[in-house]
Design a protein around this motif. Sequence first.
Motif, PDB file in Angstrom:
ATOM      1  N   LYS A 197       0.818  -1.230   0.000  1.00 36.96           N
ATOM      2  CA  LYS A 197       0.000   0.000   0.000  1.00 36.96           C
ATOM      3  C   LYS A 197       0.846   1.272   0.000  1.00 36.96           C
ATOM      4  O   LYS A 197       0.604   2.203  -0.783  1.00 36.96           O
ATOM      5  CB  LYS A 197      -0.930  -0.019   1.223  1.00 36.96           C
ATOM      6  CG  LYS A 197      -1.936   1.117   1.251  1.00 36.96           C
ATOM      7  CD  LYS A 197      -2.896   0.961   2.425  1.00 36.96           C
ATOM      8  CE  LYS A 197      -3.904   2.111   2.464  1.00 36.96           C
ATOM      9  NZ  LYS A 197      -4.864   1.954   3.598  1.00 36.96           N
ATOM     10  N   ALA A 198       1.851   1.331   0.857  1.00 39.59           N
ATOM     11  CA  ALA A 198       2.681   2.540   0.961  1.00 39.59           C
ATOM     12  C   ALA A 198       3.467   2.775  -0.330  1.00 39.59           C
ATOM     13  O   ALA A 198       3.598   3.920  -0.797  1.00 39.59           O
ATOM     14  CB  ALA A 198       3.637   2.409   2.135  1.00 39.59           C
ATOM     15  N   GLU A 238       2.092   6.420  -7.167  1.00 41.95           N
ATOM     16  CA  GLU A 238       0.989   7.226  -7.699  1.00 41.95           C
ATOM     17  C   GLU A 238       1.266   8.716  -7.490  1.00 41.95           C
ATOM     18  O   GLU A 238       1.023   9.545  -8.386  1.00 41.95           O
ATOM     19  CB  GLU A 238      -0.323   6.830  -7.022  1.00 41.95           C
ATOM     20  CG  GLU A 238      -1.538   7.559  -7.587  1.00 41.95           C
ATOM     21  CD  GLU A 238      -2.834   7.100  -6.949  1.00 41.95           C
ATOM     22  OE1 GLU A 238      -3.890   7.659  -7.292  1.00 41.95           O
ATOM     23  OE2 GLU A 238      -2.795   6.180  -6.092  1.00 41.95           O
ATOM     24  N   ARG A 239       1.781   9.045  -6.320  1.00 40.40           N
ATOM     25  CA  ARG A 239       2.100  10.448  -6.020  1.00 40.40           C
ATOM     26  C   ARG A 239       3.160  10.981  -6.984  1.00 40.40           C
ATOM     27  O   ARG A 239       3.077  12.150  -7.426  1.00 40.40           O
ATOM     28  CB  ARG A 239       2.595  10.548  -4.579  1.00 40.40           C
ATOM     29  CG  ARG A 239       3.047  11.956  -4.185  1.00 40.40           C
ATOM     30  CD  ARG A 239       3.611  11.948  -2.778  1.00 40.40           C
ATOM     31  NE  ARG A 239       4.379  13.158  -2.509  1.00 40.40           N
ATOM     32  CZ  ARG A 239       5.096  13.356  -1.403  1.00 40.40           C
ATOM     33  NH1 ARG A 239       5.127  12.414  -0.469  1.00 40.40           N
ATOM     34  NH2 ARG A 239       5.764  14.471  -1.236  1.00 40.40           N
ATOM     35  N   LEU A 240       4.127  10.145  -7.312  1.00 40.50           N
ATOM     36  CA  LEU A 240       5.196  10.565  -8.226  1.00 40.50           C
ATOM     37  C   LEU A 240       4.765  10.483  -9.688  1.00 40.50           C
ATOM     38  O   LEU A 240       5.474  10.984 -10.581  1.00 40.50           O
ATOM     39  CB  LEU A 240       6.438   9.700  -8.008  1.00 40.50           C
ATOM     40  CG  LEU A 240       7.138   9.835  -6.647  1.00 40.50           C
ATOM     41  CD1 LEU A 240       8.260   8.817  -6.531  1.00 40.50           C
ATOM     42  CD2 LEU A 240       7.677  11.251  -6.448  1.00 40.50           C
ATOM     43  N   GLY A 241       3.643   9.845  -9.933  1.00 37.73           N
ATOM     44  CA  GLY A 241       3.172   9.707 -11.308  1.00 37.73           C
ATOM     45  C   GLY A 241       3.940   8.665 -12.097  1.00 37.73           C
ATOM     46  O   GLY A 241       4.061   8.759 -13.323  1.00 37.73           O
ATOM     47  N   ALA A 273      11.425   8.685  -0.344  1.00 39.50           N
ATOM     48  CA  ALA A 273      10.491   8.221  -1.370  1.00 39.50           C
ATOM     49  C   ALA A 273      10.889   6.847  -1.898  1.00 39.50           C
ATOM     50  O   ALA A 273      10.051   5.946  -2.040  1.00 39.50           O
ATOM     51  CB  ALA A 273      10.437   9.239  -2.516  1.00 39.50           C
ATOM     52  N   LEU A 274      12.171   6.671  -2.175  1.00 43.37           N
ATOM     53  CA  LEU A 274      12.651   5.391  -2.707  1.00 43.37           C
ATOM     54  C   LEU A 274      12.568   4.274  -1.661  1.00 43.37           C
ATOM     55  O   LEU A 274      12.291   3.128  -1.991  1.00 43.37           O
ATOM     56  CB  LEU A 274      14.091   5.537  -3.207  1.00 43.37           C
ATOM     57  CG  LEU A 274      14.264   6.434  -4.442  1.00 43.37           C
ATOM     58  CD1 LEU A 274      15.732   6.613  -4.776  1.00 43.37           C
ATOM     59  CD2 LEU A 274      13.514   5.851  -5.636  1.00 43.37           C
ATOM     60  N   ALA A 275      12.796   4.617  -0.398  1.00 41.85           N
ATOM     61  CA  ALA A 275      12.687   3.621   0.665  1.00 41.85           C
ATOM     62  C   ALA A 275      11.249   3.130   0.787  1.00 41.85           C
ATOM     63  O   ALA A 275      11.005   1.947   1.055  1.00 41.85           O
ATOM     64  CB  ALA A 275      13.153   4.217   1.990  1.00 41.85           C
ATOM     65  N   ARG A 276      10.306   4.021   0.558  1.00 47.86           N
ATOM     66  CA  ARG A 276       8.901   3.634   0.630  1.00 47.86           C
ATOM     67  C   ARG A 276       8.530   2.723  -0.551  1.00 47.86           C
ATOM     68  O   ARG A 276       7.756   1.775  -0.404  1.00 47.86           O
ATOM     69  CB  ARG A 276       8.015   4.881   0.637  1.00 47.86           C
ATOM     70  CG  ARG A 276       6.549   4.588   0.887  1.00 47.86           C
ATOM     71  CD  ARG A 276       5.782   5.837   1.290  1.00 47.86           C
ATOM     72  NE  ARG A 276       6.216   6.325   2.587  1.00 47.86           N
ATOM     73  CZ  ARG A 276       5.649   7.345   3.229  1.00 47.86           C
ATOM     74  NH1 ARG A 276       4.627   7.989   2.676  1.00 47.86           N
ATOM     75  NH2 ARG A 276       6.090   7.731   4.402  1.00 47.86           N
ATOM     76  N   ILE A 277       9.136   2.989  -1.696  1.00 48.39           N
ATOM     77  CA  ILE A 277       8.828   2.189  -2.885  1.00 48.39           C
ATOM     78  C   ILE A 277       9.504   0.815  -2.822  1.00 48.39           C
ATOM     79  O   ILE A 277       8.863  -0.226  -3.036  1.00 48.39           O
ATOM     80  CB  ILE A 277       9.268   2.918  -4.169  1.00 48.39           C
ATOM     81  CG1 ILE A 277       8.435   4.186  -4.361  1.00 48.39           C
ATOM     82  CG2 ILE A 277       9.123   2.005  -5.394  1.00 48.39           C
ATOM     83  CD1 ILE A 277       8.947   5.089  -5.470  1.00 48.39           C
TER      84      ILE A 277
END
Length: 330
Positions: A237-238, A244-247, A282-286
Amino acid sequence: MADQSIIVRIGTDITDLTQGLRQSTQSLTEFGSRMASMGATVAAGFGVISAATVGGLAGAVKASADFDTAMRKAGAIAGASEEQFNDMRNAALDLGATTSKSASEVAEAMTELAAKGFDANQVIAAMPGIIKAAEASGEDLALTSDTVTSALNAFGMEASDATKVADILTVTANKSAAGMSDMSYALKYAAGPAHQLGISMEELSAAVGIMVDAGADGSQAGTTLRASLLRLVDPPKAAAAMLERLGVSTTDSNGKFKTLQQIVAELKKSMEGMTKAEKGAALARIFGTESVSGMMAVISAGPAKLGEFTKALENSGGAAAEAGKKMKQG
């Protein structure tokens, strides 16, 4: 007086004769001793020569027996018919005579291939490429065989593609610090998921090379890529929210998974203007905290470098043979 003179003369003559005989006997005895000693020395010399000859013959017989045993084992595991076994045996002897590897080493590698599900014809087809990879890398045949067969199986290639795999591995090693051992681990972990998503061996190898240059070893690069690909295809989910936020999308309009180069390009562009801390978060979340460092190295290198590296691997035909030739000359 006359009689006594005769006695004295005869006595003197006999004494001289006795001394002469004694000297002659002593000389003959010494000569005999010298001849006996010489005979022992010659015999000992022939003994050494004989022992060396016998030892050499024993070694040759053992080597022949080891080769025969290894070949019969390879043939049995491969389920070879008598004709196929003879073809395998002849191939091993030929490769042993024309390459830097012995026939026994080739026979053992054939056994490993057969154990991984290769039939007799596939074993024969794969061996030249595997030997090229071993000669080019300087690694032993067992590690090289394991690495090449893992790639062939994971990417669904034919046994005859072993030379292509050898070329890719050779150029990867030339353009990065990723050696045969690194590639062996990386391919075992990441090749399966990459193939399922349509990512080529060339692009995957380029990503491994970039990660190893950044300080990771093959095992870390492989586990990072495997975890990252799985999170991209089915993000938690995260991760999905951040993409999605980054497009950033991981599939094209036809639902096909994009190449690593395309995804890296989208991520890099979408994070322009962010601070290093924001990019890292951001990358850690992905990708997850355990995989983020490896993927940051690839994204930092950028799509151009990843694409250039991949292209070089796609055009690597003949690299292993050329490298192997230079290694043997050295």
